[in-house]
Each structure stands twice: as structure tokens, then as C-alpha cells.
Design a protein around this motif. Structure first.
Motif, PDB file in Angstrom:
ATOM      1  N   LEU A  26       0.837  -1.197   0.000  1.00  0.00           N
ATOM      2  CA  LEU A  26       0.000   0.000   0.000  1.00  0.00           C
ATOM      3  C   LEU A  26       0.874   1.250   0.000  1.00  0.00           C
ATOM      4  N   GLU A  27       1.939   1.235   0.774  1.00  0.00           N
ATOM      5  CA  GLU A  27       2.829   2.397   0.853  1.00  0.00           C
ATOM      6  C   GLU A  27       3.493   2.659  -0.501  1.00  0.00           C
ATOM      7  N   HIS A  28       3.961   1.598  -1.154  1.00  0.00           N
ATOM      8  CA  HIS A  28       4.635   1.730  -2.452  1.00  0.00           C
ATOM      9  C   HIS A  28       3.687   2.313  -3.501  1.00  0.00           C
ATOM     10  N   VAL A  29       2.476   1.776  -3.556  1.00  0.00           N
ATOM     11  CA  VAL A  29       1.494   2.258  -4.543  1.00  0.00           C
ATOM     12  C   VAL A  29       1.041   3.669  -4.192  1.00  0.00           C
ATOM     13  N   ALA A  30       0.905   3.954  -2.894  1.00  0.00           N
ATOM     14  CA  ALA A  30       0.495   5.293  -2.456  1.00  0.00           C
ATOM     15  C   ALA A  30       1.497   6.343  -2.926  1.00  0.00           C
ATOM     16  N   LYS A  31       2.791   6.022  -2.879  1.00  0.00           N
ATOM     17  CA  LYS A  31       3.818   6.965  -3.333  1.00  0.00           C
ATOM     18  C   LYS A  31       3.722   7.184  -4.851  1.00  0.00           C
ATOM     19  N   HIS A  77      -3.111  -5.867  -2.670  1.00  0.00           N
ATOM     20  CA  HIS A  77      -4.181  -6.805  -3.028  1.00  0.00           C
ATOM     21  C   HIS A  77      -4.741  -7.533  -1.804  1.00  0.00           C
ATOM     22  N   LYS A  78      -4.054  -7.397  -0.659  1.00  0.00           N
ATOM     23  CA  LYS A  78      -4.547  -8.045   0.559  1.00  0.00           C
ATOM     24  C   LYS A  78      -5.257  -7.077   1.510  1.00  0.00           C
ATOM     25  N   ILE A  79      -5.318  -5.803   1.150  1.00  0.00           N
ATOM     26  CA  ILE A  79      -5.998  -4.820   1.989  1.00  0.00           C
ATOM     27  C   ILE A  79      -7.503  -5.071   1.932  1.00  0.00           C
ATOM     28  N   HIS A  99      -7.551  -5.979  -9.327  1.00  0.00           N
ATOM     29  CA  HIS A  99      -8.677  -6.105 -10.256  1.00  0.00           C
ATOM     30  C   HIS A  99      -9.896  -5.276  -9.850  1.00  0.00           C
ATOM     31  N   HIS A 100     -10.027  -4.981  -8.553  1.00  0.00           N
ATOM     32  CA  HIS A 100     -11.168  -4.179  -8.107  1.00  0.00           C
ATOM     33  C   HIS A 100     -10.800  -3.453  -6.821  1.00  0.00           C
ATOM     34  N   ASN A 101     -11.606  -2.460  -6.492  1.00  0.00           N
ATOM     35  CA  ASN A 101     -11.380  -1.657  -5.290  1.00  0.00           C
ATOM     36  C   ASN A 101     -12.230  -2.190  -4.147  1.00  0.00           C
ATOM     37  N   PRO A 102     -11.628  -2.844  -3.151  1.00  0.00           N
ATOM     38  CA  PRO A 102     -12.400  -3.410  -2.038  1.00  0.00           C
ATOM     39  C   PRO A 102     -12.828  -2.371  -1.001  1.00  0.00           C
ATOM     40  N   LEU A 103     -12.364  -1.128  -1.156  1.00  0.00           N
ATOM     41  CA  LEU A 103     -12.641  -0.095  -0.146  1.00  0.00           C
ATOM     42  C   LEU A 103     -13.643   0.948  -0.634  1.00  0.00           C
ATOM     43  N   ALA A 104     -14.325   0.641  -1.735  1.00  0.00           N
ATOM     44  CA  ALA A 104     -15.192   1.638  -2.380  1.00  0.00           C
ATOM     45  C   ALA A 104     -16.255   2.210  -1.453  1.00  0.00           C
TER      46      ALA A 104
END
Length: 411
Positions: free
Chosen positions: A107-112, A148-150, A192-197
Motif C-alpha cells: 500500500l505504501e509503495h502504490v500510495a507513493k 491486493h490483501k488490503i 482487479h477491483h477496489n475493495p474499499l469503495a
């Protein structure tokens, strides 16, 4: 005709003893158990590669860690791949690479990565504010997780302390940011999808609050308080400059001398310093030009109009004006950003063209063509309006209805 081997059973496997040389026990359909002189037992799948027909082996793991049933399941999967002309060994390598990449995409890597893109569409101060919120409330607990595990449940759990503290505005800001990160990950093929929508629905919505501002009738008192305030000259002028130009605190704090066109009497703010990343031009009234002359001796050695006292080569903090207003007794009544609302309310009360006012405030028009037209079309009308507004700040418009009417009609 090739002899079909009798399938292995558990007893055969357990009782298989090592020999001087390694040997295989065939289970059939290309699967064997290899017994080594050391006594170790390993599952081997022997097949011909698609197209090249080169004979090769694929290991399924050691016995008893991989049971007979598990080895047969892996064999079935490999045979299905071969039926589609897919090399099981290459497929395994690809899956391993995908899995490694997925775990590198924390998450940190993608957030940056997302933040680097986000910075191009919003102001630097706003993008820093967003990422700082993530650093404080999300990344310490979820940053090292592969994206992908969040899950929604764990994210909600992390945000609960904010909800319990009543920080609903912060929850809204953080959930918006993390959803944008997830959408970025979807759009770049990481997930593949946003689980936090829908995680915002797990919390109360913050009550809409307007920036603290004053009524137009309170403007004279504000100017009197400012003139007597025990604050530095540059801070006083900084507040006045923002009031006269109707600019945002960050735009004023970071104002550079190179942005000032004295000949054309314009302040040209580049896109990278604007909230919506669009250049903005502000006509300068006689009063704002006087303010420039006042501060010039105090910032002659700086690239900024309002240089920092504490940090050489930097501009004043965006919160400097707010701190000064608090010391002046306006805490809980007025914030620097509210000066824009004070200007807007006053101009609307005097029936200036609403579109001209919106253009002066640099509010975004979603229609790009119309926005560009309005910027050019309204510049001279805004100049008239800004001059009227500066006169209003100085109290020159009092009891002069004819001037007000003339200015309003021209706008």
C-alpha cells in the motif's frame, strides 16, 4: 504398446528404501516419486515441452510434505495446461513472478506512485496535506501490506480511533485518498477491483462547515484592528495583500517577485501553485501596488514577496496569517481563507456579475473552453471590480453610490 504403470499407494511410498543410485516409482500419467540415496523422496512430473517436444522435468515438492493426493492434483493441473499448449514450468515461473510483484506492491509503495501523479493536478501544499494524513493515520498500520490483501474490515478498524475522537473530517479526507489510491491501482493493473469503495458508509458524515469569516459590515473594524495590531510589518501586509487580491493563503504566502508584472499591473500565478493546476492572473489595484512598494525594502534579497524570518530562502508559512488573526482577537471568528468569502459576499451584495466574481476567486469552470474565454473576457471587468474592492477595504466607497453604480455597471 507401452505398459501402463500401476498407481502408487501410501504403503509403497512409505516402504520405499534408498539404494546406491536414485530410482523412480511411477504413478502413471507422467508422475513419479524419485527416491535418492540419501533417503529423500521427491515428486517429478516428466513431460515434453509444447512445440519443441524437448523432454524435461518439473518438481512438485518433497514427500511427505506434498502428499500423494496433492501430487496427483498438481499433475492434473499440469496436464490441463499441456492440453492448451502451455508449458507448466513456464506457467509456474510466471505465477511466481506475479506473486512476488504483488507482494512488492505494498500500500505504501502504490500510495507513493499515486502521490507523484496526484501532485500534477493539485497544489503542492494540498498534495502534501493529503499524503501527511495518510502517513499519520493509514500507512503506519497498513503501509507494509500488499495492496491486493488490503480489506475493508481492517481499514475500517484502523480508522475507528479517528471516529471515536470525532475527527470525521479527517476520516473523509483519508478515505477519499485511499480510494483514489485503490482506483489508481485498478487503472494500472495492480489489482482487479477496489475493495474499499464503500468504507465511508461505515462512518458518520462530517457536518458541512464553512470557513470562518466576517460580515461585510465588520470590514472597517478588521482594518482598524490590523492597523493597530502588534505584528510584524510583512505579516500585516501579507494579510492585506490576501484581502485585496482575494487569493488563497498558500498563493499569497508563496508569491514571488517574478510573478509580478508592474507594467501591466498584473500578478501572474503559474499553474503549479494553483489549487486546480491552472494559471491565474490577478489585476493589481493601486493599493496593492502601494503594498509592493512598502515591502520591497524588506524582501529585496528574496525571491519571495513575504520571505520567512526563520528559514532563509523560503517563504512565510501558510499559517502565519491565521496565527496573526488569532493574536488580533479573531480566533474562532475569522481565518485567512475566510477573507475570500468576505470579499465574495461584499461583491455579491453590491450586485457585481457573479461570473466575474467567480473568475476573480479562481473557482473552476468544468467547461474548459468557456473557462478560457471567461479568463480573457473578464480580465478588464475584474480590474474594475478589484479596484472597487480595494477602495471598499479603505472605506473610500462610503456614501459614494454613484461610483459604486458606475463600477457595478462596468463589471
Amino acid at each position: 504398446m507401452a505398459k501402463i504403470p500401476t498407481p502408487l499407494n501410501s504403503s509403497q511410498i512409505k516402504n520405499a528404501k534408498p539404494k546406491d543410485k536414485e530410482y523412480n516409482l511411477a504413478d502413471g500419467q507422467k508422475l513419479s516419486l524419485r527416491i535418492k540415496p540419501s533417503g529423500s523422496k521427491a515428486w517429478i512430473f516428466t513431460y515434453q515441452r509444447p512445440y519443441t517436444k524437448k523432454r524435461t522435468n518439473l518438481g512438485f515438492g518433497s514427500y511427505p510434505e506434498v502428499s500423494l493426493a496433492s501430487a496427483r492434483k498438481l499433475r492434473t493441473e499440469a496436464l490441463i495446461l499441456l492440453a492448451d499448449n502451455i508449458d507448466p514450468q513456464e506457467h509456474k515461473a510466471e505465477q511466481r513472478q506475479k506473486n512476488e510483484l504483488a507482494h512488492l506492491n505494498t500500500l505504501e509503495h502504490v500510495a507513493k506512485q499515486w502521490h507523484e501523479v496526484k501532485k500534477t493536478s493539485v497544489s503542492a501544499s494540498y498534495s502534501q496535506k493529503i499524503f501527511r494524513a495518510l502517513e499519520l493515520h493509514i500507512l503506519p498500520k497498513l503501509g507494509k501490506f500488499p495492496i491486493h490483501k488490503i480489506k475493508a474490515s481492517q481499514t475500517i478498524e484502523v480508522l475507528k480511533p479517528l471516529a471515536e475522537a470525532g475527527k470525521l473530517d479527517m476520516i473523509k479526507r483519508v478515505t477519499q485518498a485511499i480510494n483514489q489510491i485503490m482506483t489508481f491501482a485498478v487503472n494500472t493493473g495492480i489489482i482487479h477491483h477496489n475493495p474499499l469503495a464503500n468504507i465511508t458508509k461505515a462512518f458518520e458524515s462530517p457536518k458541512k462547515r464553512h470557513q470562518l469569516t466576517l460580515e461585510p459590515k465588520e470590514l472597517p473594524a478588521l482594518m482598524k484592528a490590523l492597523s493597530y495590531a502588534n505584528i510584524q510589518l510583512l505579516t500585516r501586509v501579507m494579510i492585506e495583500w490576501q484581502l485585496h487580491t482575494m487569493s488563497r493563503p498558500s498563493e499569497t504566502a508563496g508569491a514571488r517577485w517574478e510573478e509580478i508584472d508592474l507594467e501591466a499591473k498584473l500578478w501572474n500565478i503559474p499553474a503549479e501553485r494553483m489549487k486546480m493546476k491552472r494559471p491565474h492572473t490577478i489585476p493589481l489595484s493601486p493599493q496593492t501596488l502601494e503594498l509592493l512598494e512598502i515591502i520591497r525594502p524588506h524582501s529585496i534579497d528574496s525571491e519571495y514577496l513575504f520571505p520567512s524570518d526563520m528559514k532563509k530562502g523560503q517563504h512565510r508559512n501558510t499559517q502565519t496569517a491565521n496565527m496573526a488573526l488569532k493574536r488580533m482577537g479573531y480566533g474562532g471568528r475569522l481565518v485567512a481563507h475566510g477573507l475570500r468569502a468576505l470579499a465574495s459576499t461584499t461583491l455579491n451584495e453590491h450586485e457585481f456579475n457573479p461570473d466575474v466574481i467567480e473568475a476573480a476567486l479562481a473557482h473552476t469552470d468544468k467547461n474548459e473552453i468557456r473557462a478560457a474565454y471567461n479568463r480573457a473576457q473578464y480580465l478588464e471587468k475584474r480590474r474594475v471590480m478589484m479596484c472597487w474592492w480595494s477602495d471598499e477595504i479603505e472605506g473610500k466607497n462610503k456614501n459614494d453610490d454613484n461610483v459604486v453604480k458606475l463600477m457595478r455597471d462596468q463589471a
